[in-house]
Enzyme design. Structure first.
Site, short mmCIF file in Angstrom:
data_model
loop_
_atom_site.label_atom_id
_atom_site.label_comp_id
_atom_site.label_asym_id
_atom_site.label_seq_id
_atom_site.Cartn_x
_atom_site.Cartn_y
_atom_site.Cartn_z
N SER A 1 -3.85 1.36 10.44
CA SER A 1 -3.46 2.58 9.74
C SER A 1 -1.96 2.72 9.55
O SER A 1 -1.51 3.42 8.63
CB SER A 1 -4.00 3.80 10.50
OG SER A 1 -3.57 3.77 11.86
N ASP B 1 0.98 13.03 13.39
CA ASP B 1 -0.15 13.45 14.21
C ASP B 1 0.04 12.85 15.60
O ASP B 1 1.18 12.61 16.01
CB ASP B 1 -1.49 13.04 13.57
CG ASP B 1 -1.56 11.55 13.24
OD1 ASP B 1 -0.96 10.75 13.98
OD2 ASP B 1 -2.21 11.19 12.24
N HIS C 1 0.65 8.67 14.49
CA HIS C 1 1.19 8.14 13.24
C HIS C 1 2.52 8.80 12.87
O HIS C 1 2.70 10.00 13.06
CB HIS C 1 0.18 8.35 12.10
CG HIS C 1 -1.11 7.63 12.30
ND1 HIS C 1 -2.29 8.28 12.61
CD2 HIS C 1 -1.40 6.31 12.26
CE1 HIS C 1 -3.25 7.39 12.74
NE2 HIS C 1 -2.74 6.18 12.53
#
Length: 643
Positions: free
Chosen positions: A37, A308, A311
């Site tokens: 991600s 978050d 990330h």
């Protein structure tokens, strides 16, 4: 509606194009990304964005930063890096959204949620290939792995492209890493991806170290920091050990160190200095920042490190992209150091030849000495290349020398030149300076309208106050260093004066040859920051043949005009390169291309010599040299005295 759906995936790229200017026409033919991600360019649909939008694991672009308001997600570091390298927007390889819209698949194979095993699978097809699926197991799209897809299309891997491999975070988040052996094995699986690309022919592979997961809102909020810290360290230790063994140009990114440096001085990077940047996030963690978080008094993700629980925000994404770009761009500037010295050599030789031309046919008497002293200024402009930064500089010099006439046909001499050259290069005007001491011994011949000269030059180079500058987010960093070097050259000319002796004008076609060698000693930038580099020795050779014409016109018994033009062909015009390693990660060195010498150079000069007394002359000259990527100008003033 269809037009809106087609344009939406490009909106973020257009947004970042304004803040991620291209560093150069990149020397890489493409950019391929594999990972999780942290690098996912938009494989998953974004139901909270506009039609056709895809999700990235960072904040939305604002102004509300909320789902459902038509705001796309900001780009991640790999996408910003692609734009900075001039390689265009980077899109997902397996996006079901792009497939539904009829858009071509991109070169970013990273998928949010990928473990190290799945990163490898997306490259080699050892399992299901490249898969985009939701957390509940719903398969949104599946396709052949990167190397399998190439083989099916009868193609091979592009060895001149840049490859980027990251991973490991999800092995921790999925609790696959619970002890040091598991951390070591996880790093080994990520290395399997690096090795698979290398074995398929990849030459340039960028590999970021795993960020310090122990200092994230996830770990700190759950009280897992002390448990994760030694495991993350073990992962990176093994990753570094194995990266050093790969037979490719491995460009490591010391991400944990960079983050520590940013946290040590957050205001320098535009982040909030009065907030806990490791514990709090913008949205989606247990400790949303009360000031700059999505529900805070002044929502602004650019003030925070984390979007978050794990990330990064767009501010951190930009910093990571700038960090990677600074390493790739370093050789584009550092390989200009030999060019600075070579420019000094050209200026030195040009000043001597102006002296010789002004004295042609009017040498001193046999057995007599003639001396000169000269001052000059130079300007050097270098255009941007695929692997070379644009640069401009100036310098000045003081030269003195003398000649002794042996007989009617021969004259010998020596000259000493002291030069200082400064150069500003790159997007942030890095500063480079060299002080040169050049010594030349020469011999001249002229008889029956034939003439020739031969010169041997040696020099010492003192590069001081070298400062490479670049952006990391909103901060401009500078890495300093010093080094030395040397040069020598052997050059000669042979010409014929087509005018009769005693003529008021003279015209002399000539041919020329030169061999030159410049060596810049390797050096290390000061300190062990994440961006400080160590450079190996650089050697720049030049082999030239040329043809030109000289002209002189005796305006009056006291005044002589002289000029020349010559075109040189460079036969040592291969791209230069330099071997580099990070001071903070010794043992992982990589060689990257830099400046490419031009294959042709045209030089011209014009001057005037004014006799002040029988033995004393004043001379002035202007010179100009032009190649496809270099312009050099000089102006000089000298006095010549017969002893």
């Amino acid at each position: 509606m269809l037009m809106k759906r087609l344009l939406t995936p490009l909106a973020a790229a257009c947004l970042l194009a304004a803040v991620a200017p291209s560093l150069a026409a990149a020397p890489y033919t493409g950019f391929y990304v594999f990972g999780d991600s942290l690098s996912d360019a938009g494989q998953f649909p974004d139901p909270g964005g506009p039609d056709g939008a895809t999700r990235r694991f960072t904040n939305r672009v604002g102004p509300t930063y909320l789902s459902g308001n038509g705001e796309v997600f900001a780009l991640n570091a790999t996408q910003i890096l692609s734009l900075k390298l001039g390689l265009g927007s980077l899109t997902g390889s397996t996006s079901p959204v792009n497939a539904a819209l009829g858009l071509p698949d991109g070169n970013n194979w990273a998928v949010g949620g990928n473990t190290t095993s799945q990163v490898l699978d997306s490259i080699t097809g050892s399992g299901e290939g490249s898969v985009v699926e939701l957390v509940d197991g719903t398969n949104l799209r599946q396709r052949d792995a990167f190397l399998v897809d190439l083989a099916n299309r009868g193609q091979s891997l592009d060895s001149n492209a840049l490859y980027y491999v990251n991973g490991g975070g999800n092995d921790f988040l999925d609790f696959l890493v619970l002890n040091v052996p598991a951390a070591t094995a996880s790093a080994g699986r990520l290395m399997d991806s690096v090795n698979a690309l290398q074995q398929a022919g990849a030459r340039y592979i960028m590999a970021p170290l795993l960020g310090d997961l122990s200092q994230t809102p996830f770990a700190l909020g759950a009280g897992l920091s002390n448990f994760i810290a030694p495991l993350a360290s073990a992962f990176n230790t093994e990753l570094v050990r194995q990266l050093a063994t790969v037979n490719a140009e491995i460009i490591p990114l010391n991400v944990p160190l960079l983050v520590r440096e940013v946290l040590a001085s957050p205001a320098s990077y535009g982040l909030a200095s009065d907030q806990n940047l490791s514990l709090t996030c913008f949205s989606g963690c247990a400790n949303v920042n009360p000031v700059y978080g999505i529900s805070g008094t002044t929502p602004d993700p650019s003030k925070l490190l984390f979007n978050d629980s794990v990330h990064p925000t767009i501010a951190a994404q930009q910093a990571f992209a700038d960090y990677a770009a600074s390493l790739l761009a370093a050789p584009w500037e550092i390989t200009l150091l030999p060019e600075m010295a070579y420019g000094t050599l050209r200026a030195h030789e040009g000043q001597l030849r102006n002296q010789w031309q002004a004295e042609a046919d009017v040498w001193q008497s046999e057995g007599q000495w003639r001396s000169f002293v000269a001052g000059a200024g130079q300007q050097l402009d270098i255009d941007k290349q695929e692997a070379g930064a644009s640069a401009d500089g100036n310098g000045y010099s003081l030269s003195l020398g003398g000649s002794y006439r042996l007989d009617a046909a021969w004259r010998l001499g020596v000259a000493l030149g002291l030069y200082e050259q400064k150069l500003q290069a790159g997007e942030e005007n890095s500063n480079y300076q060299v002080q040169s001491t050049l010594a030349t011994a020469f011999a001249q011949y002229q008889e029956n309208r034939w003439w020739a000269d031969l010169a041997l030059t040696g020099g010492y180079l003192d590069y001081n106050d070298l400062k490479r500058k670049f952006d990391i987010g909103q901060a401009t960093r500078g890495e300093k260093g010093d080094t030395t070097g040397e040069l020598w050259s052997l050059s000669g000319r042979l010409g014929y004066d087509i005018a009769q002796p005693g003529s008021q004008w003279h015209l002399s076609p000539f041919i020329s040859a030169e061999y030159a060698r410049v060596e810049v000693d390797g050096y290390s930038e000061n300190g062990s920051t994440s961006t400080a580099l160590n450079y190996a020795d650089q050697v720049r050779k030049s082999r030239q043949l040329g043809a030109g014409v000289q002209g002189r016109f005796q305006l009056s018994p006291e005044t002589l005009l002289f000029a020349e033009v010559v075109r040189n062909r460079e036969y040592a015009d291969d791209s230069s390169d330099v071997r580099i390693e990070l001071n903070s990660l010794p043992g992982i060195d990589f060689t990257l291309d830099g400046y490419t010498p031009d294959d042709s150079l045209v030089q011209a000069s014009v001057g005037v010599s004014q006799k002040l007394t029988t033995d004393l002359s004043l001379r002035a000259a202007y010179s100009y040299g032009h190649a496809s990527s270099v312009d050099q100008q000089g102006v000089g003033l000298s006095l010549s005295l017969e002893l």
